[in-house]
Write a protein that holds these residues in place. Structure first.
Motif, PDB file in Angstrom:
ATOM      1  N   LYS A  83      -2.578  -0.806   1.606  1.00  0.00           N
ATOM      2  CA  LYS A  83      -2.729  -2.263   1.654  1.00  0.00           C
ATOM      3  C   LYS A  83      -4.025  -2.673   0.972  1.00  0.00           C
ATOM      4  O   LYS A  83      -5.109  -2.215   1.328  1.00  0.00           O
ATOM      5  N   THR A  84      -3.888  -3.500  -0.034  1.00  0.00           N
ATOM      6  CA  THR A  84      -5.056  -4.048  -0.715  1.00  0.00           C
ATOM      7  C   THR A  84      -5.059  -5.559  -0.539  1.00  0.00           C
ATOM      8  O   THR A  84      -4.037  -6.211  -0.777  1.00  0.00           O
ATOM      9  N   TYR A  85      -6.157  -6.089  -0.050  1.00  0.00           N
ATOM     10  CA  TYR A  85      -6.286  -7.540   0.079  1.00  0.00           C
ATOM     11  C   TYR A  85      -7.063  -8.081  -1.101  1.00  0.00           C
ATOM     12  O   TYR A  85      -7.962  -7.414  -1.630  1.00  0.00           O
ATOM     13  N   LEU A  86      -6.705  -9.285  -1.497  1.00  0.00           N
ATOM     14  CA  LEU A  86      -7.522  -9.983  -2.482  1.00  0.00           C
ATOM     15  C   LEU A  86      -8.309 -11.037  -1.743  1.00  0.00           C
ATOM     16  O   LEU A  86      -7.742 -11.890  -1.064  1.00  0.00           O
ATOM     17  N   HIS A  87      -9.608 -10.933  -1.829  1.00  0.00           N
ATOM     18  CA  HIS A  87     -10.448 -11.872  -1.096  1.00  0.00           C
ATOM     19  C   HIS A  87     -11.517 -12.412  -2.030  1.00  0.00           C
ATOM     20  O   HIS A  87     -12.358 -11.660  -2.503  1.00  0.00           O
ATOM     21  N   LYS A  88     -11.424 -13.717  -2.331  1.00  0.00           N
ATOM     22  CA  LYS A  88     -12.366 -14.371  -3.259  1.00  0.00           C
ATOM     23  C   LYS A  88     -12.543 -13.560  -4.540  1.00  0.00           C
ATOM     24  O   LYS A  88     -13.664 -13.257  -4.976  1.00  0.00           O
ATOM     25  N   GLY A  89     -11.414 -13.153  -5.093  1.00  0.00           N
ATOM     26  CA  GLY A  89     -11.457 -12.429  -6.364  1.00  0.00           C
ATOM     27  C   GLY A  89     -11.785 -10.952  -6.227  1.00  0.00           C
ATOM     28  O   GLY A  89     -11.729 -10.217  -7.210  1.00  0.00           O
ATOM     29  N   ILE A 136      -9.939  -5.657  -1.812  1.00  0.00           N
ATOM     30  CA  ILE A 136     -10.391  -4.863  -0.663  1.00  0.00           C
ATOM     31  C   ILE A 136      -9.306  -3.867  -0.311  1.00  0.00           C
ATOM     32  O   ILE A 136      -8.204  -4.239   0.091  1.00  0.00           O
ATOM     33  N   GLU A 137      -9.637  -2.601  -0.493  1.00  0.00           N
ATOM     34  CA  GLU A 137      -8.657  -1.549  -0.199  1.00  0.00           C
ATOM     35  C   GLU A 137      -8.720  -1.221   1.294  1.00  0.00           C
ATOM     36  O   GLU A 137      -9.395  -0.302   1.723  1.00  0.00           O
ATOM     37  N   ALA A 138      -8.047  -2.046   2.091  1.00  0.00           N
ATOM     38  CA  ALA A 138      -8.127  -1.895   3.554  1.00  0.00           C
ATOM     39  C   ALA A 138      -7.472  -0.609   4.025  1.00  0.00           C
ATOM     40  O   ALA A 138      -7.895  -0.001   5.001  1.00  0.00           O
ATOM     41  N   LEU A 139      -6.434  -0.201   3.295  1.00  0.00           N
ATOM     42  CA  LEU A 139      -5.726   1.029   3.654  1.00  0.00           C
ATOM     43  C   LEU A 139      -5.381   1.782   2.385  1.00  0.00           C
ATOM     44  O   LEU A 139      -4.668   1.275   1.520  1.00  0.00           O
ATOM     45  N   LYS A 140      -5.916   2.984   2.267  1.00  0.00           N
ATOM     46  CA  LYS A 140      -5.583   3.827   1.121  1.00  0.00           C
ATOM     47  C   LYS A 140      -4.225   4.489   1.382  1.00  0.00           C
ATOM     48  O   LYS A 140      -3.829   4.612   2.538  1.00  0.00           O
ATOM     49  N   PRO A 141      -3.529   4.930   0.338  1.00  0.00           N
ATOM     50  CA  PRO A 141      -2.179   5.456   0.525  1.00  0.00           C
ATOM     51  C   PRO A 141      -2.120   6.535   1.609  1.00  0.00           C
ATOM     52  O   PRO A 141      -2.891   7.492   1.570  1.00  0.00           O
ATOM     53  N   VAL A 142      -1.235   6.333   2.569  1.00  0.00           N
ATOM     54  CA  VAL A 142      -1.160   7.269   3.689  1.00  0.00           C
ATOM     55  C   VAL A 142       0.297   7.663   3.954  1.00  0.00           C
ATOM     56  O   VAL A 142       1.209   6.842   3.809  1.00  0.00           O
ATOM     57  N   ASP A 143       0.479   8.945   4.294  1.00  0.00           N
ATOM     58  CA  ASP A 143       1.759   9.425   4.815  1.00  0.00           C
ATOM     59  C   ASP A 143       1.522   9.756   6.275  1.00  0.00           C
ATOM     60  O   ASP A 143       0.600  10.511   6.597  1.00  0.00           O
ATOM     61  N   LEU A 144       2.339   9.200   7.137  1.00  0.00           N
ATOM     62  CA  LEU A 144       2.130   9.438   8.571  1.00  0.00           C
ATOM     63  C   LEU A 144       3.463   9.369   9.289  1.00  0.00           C
ATOM     64  O   LEU A 144       4.224   8.419   9.097  1.00  0.00           O
ATOM     65  N   GLY A 158      -9.773   0.154   9.247  1.00  0.00           N
ATOM     66  CA  GLY A 158      -8.402  -0.089   8.774  1.00  0.00           C
ATOM     67  C   GLY A 158      -7.335   0.131   9.844  1.00  0.00           C
ATOM     68  O   GLY A 158      -6.138   0.162   9.532  1.00  0.00           O
ATOM     69  N   LYS A 159      -7.757   0.236  11.090  1.00  0.00           N
ATOM     70  CA  LYS A 159      -6.814   0.522  12.181  1.00  0.00           C
ATOM     71  C   LYS A 159      -5.776  -0.589  12.345  1.00  0.00           C
ATOM     72  O   LYS A 159      -4.578  -0.328  12.397  1.00  0.00           O
ATOM     73  N   SER A 160      -6.259  -1.834  12.449  1.00  0.00           N
ATOM     74  CA  SER A 160      -5.324  -2.951  12.644  1.00  0.00           C
ATOM     75  C   SER A 160      -4.418  -3.115  11.436  1.00  0.00           C
ATOM     76  O   SER A 160      -3.234  -3.415  11.571  1.00  0.00           O
ATOM     77  N   THR A 161      -4.989  -2.898  10.262  1.00  0.00           N
ATOM     78  CA  THR A 161      -4.183  -2.982   9.043  1.00  0.00           C
ATOM     79  C   THR A 161      -3.044  -1.966   9.101  1.00  0.00           C
ATOM     80  O   THR A 161      -1.883  -2.304   8.854  1.00  0.00           O
ATOM     81  N   LEU A 162      -3.377  -0.746   9.475  1.00  0.00           N
ATOM     82  CA  LEU A 162      -2.351   0.302   9.573  1.00  0.00           C
ATOM     83  C   LEU A 162      -1.279  -0.078  10.598  1.00  0.00           C
ATOM     84  O   LEU A 162      -0.077   0.083  10.361  1.00  0.00           O
TER      85      LEU A 162
END
Ligand SMILES: Nc1ncnc2c1ncn2[C@@H]1O[C@H](COP(=O)(O)OP(=O)(O)OP(=O)(O)O)[C@@H](O)[C@H]1O
Ligand SMILES: [Mg+2]
Length: 337
Positions: A10-16, A19-27, A44-48
């Protein structure tokens, strides 16, 4: 139900900024387990967690609950499937103007119950969470623990297969936390619901989780069963979280030398309750005294940690250390942190 994430990020765009809130994960979270997620704020817990019910859509990857791939569903199917994924929050998120009963009724309305079924279902849920007498109260009249019980009843209303808990006990005192965790464990056992538990408190993990994922900077840096996380933490972040149980205050007057050592030992599982020290006293011509010691129970499994002060001839000390290294279930501990 199992939860399977593949290449989810998950990557967020914030004011340009990206933000890589979550890097690629297998779980993969197994059906029926309590999976703990721990990490510092912003890890990144809540994001996950939000990826697991598609509260937010991942930037990459796929999410499946049981056999159903959520990321492939259309809006309507997703809405229906989401009813089977309960969620509870730190701030309870109850509707203040509604009674306890109505707060649960509210989520059931979306389902297909008639009035009579609804009433018996709500009573059943309130009994399950121990709130049968609070029926007509409004949230404002309840304690934090009681509010969270309403939150849990509401989350269970539509018979979920999975329960996602984001800091569900963080607003509660330690005693109430224990009670809520006990309720969650009962629900997990009784109903077989898979539970994902986010926390930043190691106590919560120690008490409730079967397996643990440790998060840092958008990644799961370590994943293991809860006993291994405490007995053999590998990543520095994990070691930081468990260091409390290894932290002994070294008495000021003690100076380590070749002839005088401080030795910290771990006694794993059944060994924690056995008296291996007698062996050491018998076998070695050394002065051995216990400076400090404790037994931690991790999901009811003991882990003993003892700090010894050992003095005598250097060769004899080294012989003892070699001897210890050969005892199964007894290890020399590193001091973390
Ligand atoms: N909607 C959003 N827009 C932009 N950035 C976000 C958004 N949500 C989260 N982030 C960022 O993503 C990162 C991870 O946030 P997340 O809330 O998942 O962390 P967390 O581990 O749950 O932290 P905490 O323990 O404080 O709840 C943080 O840097 C956060 O600022
Ligand atoms: Mg969070």
């Amino acid at each position: 139900m199992s939860i399977k994430l593949e290449n989810v990020s998950k990557t967020y765009l914030h004011k340009g900024n990206r933000i890589e809130a979550l890097k690629p994960v297998d779980l993969t979270i197994q059906s029926g387990e309590i999976f703990g997620l721990i990490g510092f704020s912003g890890a990144g817990k809540s994001t996950l967690l939000r990826m697991m019910n598609l509260l937010e859509f991942p930037t990459t990857g796929s999410v499946a609950v049981g056999d159903v791939v959520l990321t492939d569903l259309d809006k309507k199917s997703l809405r229906i499937k989401r009813q089977k994924i309960g969620m509870i929050f730190q701030q309870f998120n109850l509707i203040e103007s509604k009674t306890v009963y109505e707060n649960i009724e509210f989520v059931l309305k979306a389902g297909k119950f008639d009035k009579k079924q609804m009433k018996s279902r709500i009573n059943e849920l309130l009994e399950l969470v121990g709130l049968s007498d609070k029926h007509d109260q409004r949230p404002g009249n309840l304690s934090g623990g009681q509010k969270q019980r309403v939150g849990i009843a509401r989350a269970l209303a539509n018979d979920p297969e999975v329960l996602l808990c984001d800091e569900a006990t963080s607003a509660l005192d330690p005693e109430t936390t224990k009670n809520i965790l006990k309720l969650l464990k009962d629900i997990n056992k009784k109903l077989g619901i898979t539970i994902v538990l986010i926390t930043h408190e190691m106590e919560v993990i120690k008490d409730a989780a079967d397996r643990v994922g440790v998060m840092s900077a958008g990644e799961i840096v370590e994943i293991n069963d809860v006993y291994s996380i405490f007995s053999h933490p590998k990543h520095t972040v994990t070691q930081g979280f468990v260091q409390d149980i290894y932290d002994f205050i070294v008495p000021k007057h003690i100076q380590e030398s070749d002839a005088h050592r401080l030795v910290t030992l771990k006694f794993l599982n059944d060994n924690a309750e056995e008296n291996h020290l007698n062996q050491l006293y018998r076998e070695f011509k050394l002065d051995i005294s216990i400076l400090n010691g404790r037994i931690e129970y991790i999901k009811d499994e003991p882990l003993g940690i003892i700090m010894l002060s050992v003095s005598g001839e250097e060769t004899e000390i080294n012989r003892m250390l070699t001897y210890i290294d050969d005892i199964a279930g007894v290890e020399r501990a590193d001091i973390y942190g």
